[in-house]
Design an enzyme around this catalytic site. Sequence first.
Site, PDB file in Angstrom:
ATOM      1  N   GLY B  10     -10.110  -8.373 -11.956  1.00  0.00           N
ATOM      2  CA  GLY B  10      -9.096  -7.673 -11.163  1.00  0.00           C
ATOM      3  C   GLY B  10      -7.807  -7.493 -11.935  1.00  0.00           C
ATOM      4  N   GLY B  12      -4.757  -6.287 -10.563  1.00  0.00           N
ATOM      5  CA  GLY B  12      -3.584  -6.100  -9.710  1.00  0.00           C
ATOM      6  C   GLY B  12      -2.445  -6.965 -10.231  1.00  0.00           C
ATOM      7  N   LYS B  38     -12.008  -2.250 -11.759  1.00  0.00           N
ATOM      8  CA  LYS B  38     -12.736  -1.083 -11.269  1.00  0.00           C
ATOM      9  C   LYS B  38     -12.225   0.220 -11.879  1.00  0.00           C
ATOM     10  CE  LYS B  38     -13.964   0.800  -6.715  1.00  0.00           C
ATOM     11  NZ  LYS B  38     -13.678   0.711  -5.268  1.00  0.00           N
ATOM     12  N   VAL B  81     -16.662  -5.609  -9.938  1.00  0.00           N
ATOM     13  CA  VAL B  81     -17.248  -6.936  -9.790  1.00  0.00           C
ATOM     14  C   VAL B  81     -18.058  -6.978  -8.502  1.00  0.00           C
ATOM     15  CG1 VAL B  81     -16.774  -9.406  -9.534  1.00  0.00           C
ATOM     16  CG2 VAL B  81     -15.351  -7.995 -11.060  1.00  0.00           C
ATOM     17  N   GLU B 170       7.030  -0.002   6.156  1.00  0.00           N
ATOM     18  CA  GLU B 170       7.458   0.738   4.960  1.00  0.00           C
ATOM     19  C   GLU B 170       6.842   2.138   4.945  1.00  0.00           C
ATOM     20  OE1 GLU B 170       6.821  -1.982   1.543  1.00  0.00           O
ATOM     21  OE2 GLU B 170       8.993  -2.271   1.666  1.00  0.00           O
ATOM     22  N   GLN B 315       4.791 -10.811  -5.060  1.00  0.00           N
ATOM     23  CA  GLN B 315       5.626 -11.869  -5.628  1.00  0.00           C
ATOM     24  C   GLN B 315       4.828 -13.149  -5.850  1.00  0.00           C
ATOM     25  OE1 GLN B 315       9.638 -14.289  -4.261  1.00  0.00           O
ATOM     26  NE2 GLN B 315       9.253 -12.310  -3.329  1.00  0.00           N
ATOM     27  N   LYS B 375      15.821  -3.584  -3.271  1.00  0.00           N
ATOM     28  CA  LYS B 375      14.393  -3.267  -3.267  1.00  0.00           C
ATOM     29  C   LYS B 375      14.003  -2.580  -4.578  1.00  0.00           C
ATOM     30  CE  LYS B 375      10.300  -2.558  -1.283  1.00  0.00           C
ATOM     31  NZ  LYS B 375       9.453  -3.630  -0.783  1.00  0.00           N
TER      32      LYS B 375
END
Lengths: 400, 400
Positions: B10, B12, B38, B81, B170, B315, B375
């Site tokens: 992964g 991310g 992926k 995966v 959001e 985070q 932000k």
Amino acid sequence: MNKAKIVIAGAGYGGMNAAVTLSKKLGANDASITLVNKHDYHYQTTWLHEPAAGSMEPDRARVKISSLLNTNRVNFVEDEVVEVKKEDKKIILKNGELDYDYLVVALGATAETFGIPGVHEHAFTKWTLDGARQVKEHIELKFADYNNVLDRTEGVLTFVVAGAGFTGIEFIGELSERAPELCKRYDVPREAVRMYVVEAAPSALPGFDPELVEYGMNLLESRGVEFKINTPIKEVTASGVIVGEGEEINADTIVWATGVRGNPVIEKSGFEANRGRVKVEPDLRAPGHDDVFIIGDCALIINEEANRPYPPTAQIATQMAKTTAKNIESLLKGSSNLEAFKFNNQGTVASLGGKEAIGVVGSRKIYGGTASFMKKMIDNKALLTVGGPMLALKKGKFPL
Amino acid sequence: MNKAKIVIAGAGYGGMNAAVTLSKKLGANDASITLVNKHDYHYQTTWLHEPAAGSMEPDRARVKISSLLNTNRVNFVEDEVVEVKKEDKKIILKNGELDYDYLVVALGATAETFGIPGVHEHAFTKWTLDGARQVKEHIELKFADYNNVLDRTEGVLTFVVAGAGFTGIEFIGELSERAPELCKRYDVPREAVRMYVVEAAPSALPGFDPELVEYGMNLLESRGVEFKINTPIKEVTASGVIVGEGEEINADTIVWATGVRGNPVIEKSGFEANRGRVKVEPDLRAPGHDDVFIIGDCALIINEEANRPYPPTAQIATQMAKTTAKNIESLLKGSSNLEAFKFNNQGTVASLGGKEAIGVVGSRKIYGGTASFMKKMIDNKALLTVGGPMLALKKGKFPL
């Protein structure tokens, strides 16, 4: 003194040019002129294959009617025409009505489905600015869908264009030209995109020069377009189209471009019509109705040389508007000696996307860059005619 | 000598940061590092509300993995995966398999539907780059549809966001900010657009400071957002959602944002899990599997102060990646004295679209321009951490 009331219904090529020409020809004391149209904008119907395929911002293909008109001379009414009450000399609008002494019906066309089931339910049929926006956003959604769907055999990126006439060919020209860019933007392999053009007649662009048709088809095929000629569509379904002897093409996108019929208001108003088109008198008036001119896609005029009707085009609508304006001017002057309409063919060019096109101008066949150049000049000329040089500068197409 | 094989599943926030940190910590002779993902790109999950609502080009929210990695030190495998075979110390890919000595599972999350019927069939649930593209194009199609549909009571421009957590708020923040521009572009009256946020809990942004929640809700309501709080969704149908005591909201667009569960690979691989998340040891290893670290959305860690799990965020995933890299380094050095993960809360800011946001940094509440600035700084920091200053410069957000 009662001024004559001229009402023009529709602000396409025919109506818009009639309004502009009449406002120039007639003095303020000769007549009042009212233009009524569903939207407050005029749009370039012949350009719609570009915004529909996403290669032009839709806004560029339209212009505010108020910016084209001398609004001191022409009243503009934003409303939808529902019916012409010929005997009462008025037209019924969705939100009102308008009296007329002279009426110009220029209400354009709607899709011809030939009674094939499922067309309105499952195909895109509206060749309007709103319709083009819808096709564009639908196409982009389908590209965005691709990496999210599990079963890609269901035609997520299969595009079927029904009809290989001008509209169909120009649309697939744009789409096939833009497909590689869309594939890149949405991470889609190029071979996932299937594009079909299905045509019932024995040739694409029926009536067009066969050599040019072959040039066009070869070019489009080189971009991945697959032609199914001599192949009638039997039915349009939620999952695609059924063609020929029952073969099914799974497709999430079907664009209907098999031709048009006149606005339904024609038949609703009791004009004698053939596929919504009225066989008008040589002076463009409706038979038996000396105060009603019918022009553009709602008018049927026989091309005596070919012994068949002229196809409805922007070019012929614009020319009809000029003749109509002249004839109304004559009527206001008390003359009954009206001019007979005569089509002056200035050539026909079909764009194929990018810098490619095919066409016939006079007796000359043109293709590739020359034809593409000519197509852009024709598009600019339409702007010049209706809106003058400022509009051509603002919205025109840079030809090189 | 056999080098230790580290496999990171992964790319991310967790996996990408683990790969980058490990490649800096470890010498070429210490271990081989393989990252499998992926797609060949990393994307900013926390930014996806912007491309989904169409206020950011989707491409800006992603970056090629090869541009983030020292490819001399890290092997990249583009594959999906399928399963972790813990006993065999290997992972099964769609198109192959990889052995490991140490595995970092950082496979992210998937939508939690709570068993509500119709969610997968009728709502947008994929908070991925491909999913965001799909939502964006769908929204634009619905605006394009508006002037073409006959029955507007069927919810053509009704948008329902299920869940008033971070993602839902959001997203509706961006959409409500962008709606006036979309109305203008597609000739849609502003009042035709209905935006609902439906939340089962007794408050929006559960757990967030009530004063800030009120500020945010007031702001969103002033843009036309309607909140249905304390209102569970009973079912999602082809025509909308059924909420509360059976009330139906007709809507063509339903965005599912009620929270996430860990990647299904976790449960498929036989890890003991709660909603797809493994309650990891303090050193972030899976209980009973000293060679498997599980981080990010697939890991569950209890916040002892609040006596509930930390919510899965970018985070915490980034911080877990750092601890994991440190612990793998220790293991390679033969130490068994691993570091316990400790979350260092650097603040939380929810954007509300445009120049508006709400947040808590330390003990300070911020809102409006200050929060929006903060932000953007947080977003830039994520880029700096994973890709250094060049990436922050290229993709970063200008904060003023």
